[in-house]
Design a protein around this motif. Structure first.
Motif, PDB file in Angstrom:
ATOM      1  N   VAL A 111       0.853  -1.190   0.000  1.00  0.00           N
ATOM      2  CA  VAL A 111       0.000   0.000   0.000  1.00  0.00           C
ATOM      3  C   VAL A 111       0.886   1.236   0.000  1.00  0.00           C
ATOM      4  O   VAL A 111       2.107   1.160   0.193  1.00  0.00           O
ATOM      5  CB  VAL A 111      -0.934   0.033   1.234  1.00  0.00           C
ATOM      6  CG1 VAL A 111      -1.889  -1.143   1.222  1.00  0.00           C
ATOM      7  CG2 VAL A 111      -0.126   0.053   2.526  1.00  0.00           C
ATOM      8  N   LYS A 112       0.228   2.375  -0.174  1.00  0.00           N
ATOM      9  CA  LYS A 112       0.897   3.667  -0.074  1.00  0.00           C
ATOM     10  C   LYS A 112      -0.033   4.614   0.672  1.00  0.00           C
ATOM     11  O   LYS A 112      -1.199   4.296   0.936  1.00  0.00           O
ATOM     12  CB  LYS A 112       1.225   4.213  -1.464  1.00  0.00           C
ATOM     13  CG  LYS A 112       0.023   4.492  -2.335  1.00  0.00           C
ATOM     14  CD  LYS A 112       0.441   5.006  -3.687  1.00  0.00           C
ATOM     15  CE  LYS A 112      -0.761   5.360  -4.563  1.00  0.00           C
ATOM     16  NZ  LYS A 112      -1.625   4.199  -4.842  1.00  0.00           N
ATOM     17  N   ASP A 120      -4.223   5.144   0.450  1.00  0.00           N
ATOM     18  CA  ASP A 120      -4.965   3.991  -0.072  1.00  0.00           C
ATOM     19  C   ASP A 120      -6.058   3.581   0.914  1.00  0.00           C
ATOM     20  O   ASP A 120      -5.885   3.639   2.133  1.00  0.00           O
ATOM     21  CB  ASP A 120      -4.027   2.813  -0.302  1.00  0.00           C
ATOM     22  CG  ASP A 120      -3.167   3.006  -1.542  1.00  0.00           C
ATOM     23  OD1 ASP A 120      -3.443   3.942  -2.299  1.00  0.00           O
ATOM     24  OD2 ASP A 120      -2.215   2.217  -1.729  1.00  0.00           O
ATOM     25  N   GLN A 147      -8.636   4.097   5.671  1.00  0.00           N
ATOM     26  CA  GLN A 147      -7.628   4.721   4.803  1.00  0.00           C
ATOM     27  C   GLN A 147      -6.272   4.699   5.491  1.00  0.00           C
ATOM     28  O   GLN A 147      -6.164   4.990   6.695  1.00  0.00           O
ATOM     29  CB  GLN A 147      -8.022   6.165   4.481  1.00  0.00           C
ATOM     30  CG  GLN A 147      -7.091   6.853   3.482  1.00  0.00           C
ATOM     31  CD  GLN A 147      -7.496   8.297   3.219  1.00  0.00           C
ATOM     32  OE1 GLN A 147      -8.070   8.944   4.089  1.00  0.00           O
ATOM     33  NE2 GLN A 147      -7.198   8.797   2.030  1.00  0.00           N
TER      34      GLN A 147
END
Length: 438
Positions: A72-73, A76, A284
């Motif tokens: 992930v970043k 996301d 998130q």
């Protein structure tokens, strides 16, 4: 001489409406003093959530490890159980890729040892039965021999008694024959024959005495052998029982080691599942604070934050101790959220624009480090819903609604420095009435 400028400046004789406007203004002010005014407390707070699992959650590394892959970043959205990153071992105790399989082999080996000792215990139990049976048979055999010797002893004692009687008779005859010989009444040959008979009976009695002594010695020897047999078999039974107990101890020790190794296997398998850091809830990903591949993480070290996407919002307000007695559970609070335009008339909340109604559900009894008490406010049912755009942590201006009073009373209260009137919630009134009826 009449001056024109004088007439332009002074209008004494001209008609004026000042008095009328003054009376109208005075009446308006008088009427205004009797208009209703809603007392209130102005408080500040922030947007939060009512449930702990809906608050922003920190992502931590469950084990020390090296980052080998990111999934992930920042920004996301993830679902619960989605993989965040993958770790690799940095401790030498866990670097073996076949660690679980090798430990399971140790478990199987220990189980084999336990089964071997279990079989040995069974064999030893059979040996104990065989030894006990052998002792029983041997003692029975010795008992029979002792019984035979006792019977032999009785027969020899009877034979000795008969021989003793015979010897007594022969001895009496020998003594009479000797007396007759001494008197010359019998020949030497007759005396010698009687002497030989006497000597033969005496020899037989002596032999019977020796046989009787030998039989008694055999009985004593048989008793000693019986005791020796009991001692020998007791030692054998004790030794075999000791072996059985030793084997049982080995079984218990192996069982403990097996449990320990199985615990290690379970821990190793659970640790391998921790190589993948997963999302604890829907939300998130934000504030990822670690670099790229190869960075070493410590145990429980923070990786980032996951903000839930579905939140039951609430507002935490902070009340001064002097205003705390005026706040009650169920009390109405008008909220003004930062970022949403609002026109507020604190005394006329119904005419305000951009405010959202809330209701106090809890008031904490402990004071915080800033000297304020914390209260929780949730969205009021049946009122305008709170805006969905609000976020956790946003600022809130709160107006706690108190009692409705005339404006003149509010002015008089403020001039004299009196506190606002207590506000009683309707359901509290009803509860108090119900208790009184009871």
């Amino acid at each position: 001489m009449k001056l024109t400028s004088f007439d332009n400046i002074y209008h004494i004789h001209q008609h004026s409406n000042v008095k009328r406007w003054f009376v109208i203004l005075a009446l308006i002010c008088l009427v205004t003093l009797f208009l209703p005014w809603t007392q209130n407390i102005n408080v500040k707070g922030t947007v939060t959530t009512l449930y702990q699992d809906q608050r922003p959650q920190q992502l931590h590394s469950p084990i020390p490890g090296k980052i080998i892959k990111w999934y992930v970043k920042n920004g996301d959205f993830v679902q619960k159980g989605d993989t965040i990153l993958q770790l690799a071992e940095v401790k030498e105790d866990y670097m073996d890729t076949l660690l679980v399989q090798r430990t399971e082999q140790q478990v199987n080996a220990k189980k084999g040892v336990r089964d071997y000792y279990a079989a040995k215990v069974g064999t030893t139990a059979e040996q104990l039965k065989a030894i006990a049976l052998g002792r029983k048979l041997k003692l029975a055999q010795l008992k029979i021999k002792i019984s035979q010797l006792n019977n032999k002893l009785l027969a020899e004692e009877a034979e000795l008694m008969a021989m003793t009687n015979e010897l007594r008779l022969i001895e009496d005859q020998f003594n009479r024959q000797k007396k007759l010989y001494d008197e010359g009444l019998v020949s030497l040959t007759q005396f010698q024959q009687r002497n030989i008979a006497y000597q033969n009976v005496l020899a037989k009695k002596t032999a019977i005495d020796q046989k009787l002594a030998q039989t008694r010695q055999e009985i004593m020897a048989m008793g000693v052998e019986q005791n020796a047999t009991i001692q020998d078999y007791t030692e054998k039974l004790s030794k075999t029982e000791g072996d059985r107990l030793t084997s049982m101890g080995q079984i218990e020790g192996s069982t403990g080691e097996i449990a320990k190794l199985e615990n290690q296997v379970a821990n190793y398998k659970a640790r391998q599942e921790l190589y993948y850091v997963v999302a604890s809830q829907h939300g998130q990903i934000v504030q990822l604070n670690k670099g790229g591949i190869g960075e070493i993480l410590k145990e429980t070290e923070s990786i980032g934050t996951i903000v839930p996407d579905k939140v039951n919002y609430a507002v935490e307000i902070f009340v001064k101790p002097v205003d705390l007695p005026l706040l009650k559970v169920g009390q109405r609070v008008m909220c003004v959220f930062d970022g949403f335009p609002a026109i507020v008339f604190s005394g006329w909340p119904t005419t305000s624009y951009g405010t959202f109604a809330g209701q106090v559900i809890a008031i904490e009894n402990n004071i915080n480090a800033s000297g304020l008490f914390r209260a929780l406010v949730v969205e009021a049912e049946g009122q305008k819903p709170w805006p969905p755009q609000i976020k956790v942590g946003a600022g809130v201006q709160g107006i706690a609604i108190l009692n409705d009073v005339p404006i003149w009373y509010e002015l008089w209260r403020n001039i004299n420095g009196f506190p606002p009137d207590y506000y009683t919630v309707k359901n509290e009134k009803k509860a108090t009435t119900d208790e009184a009826n009871k």
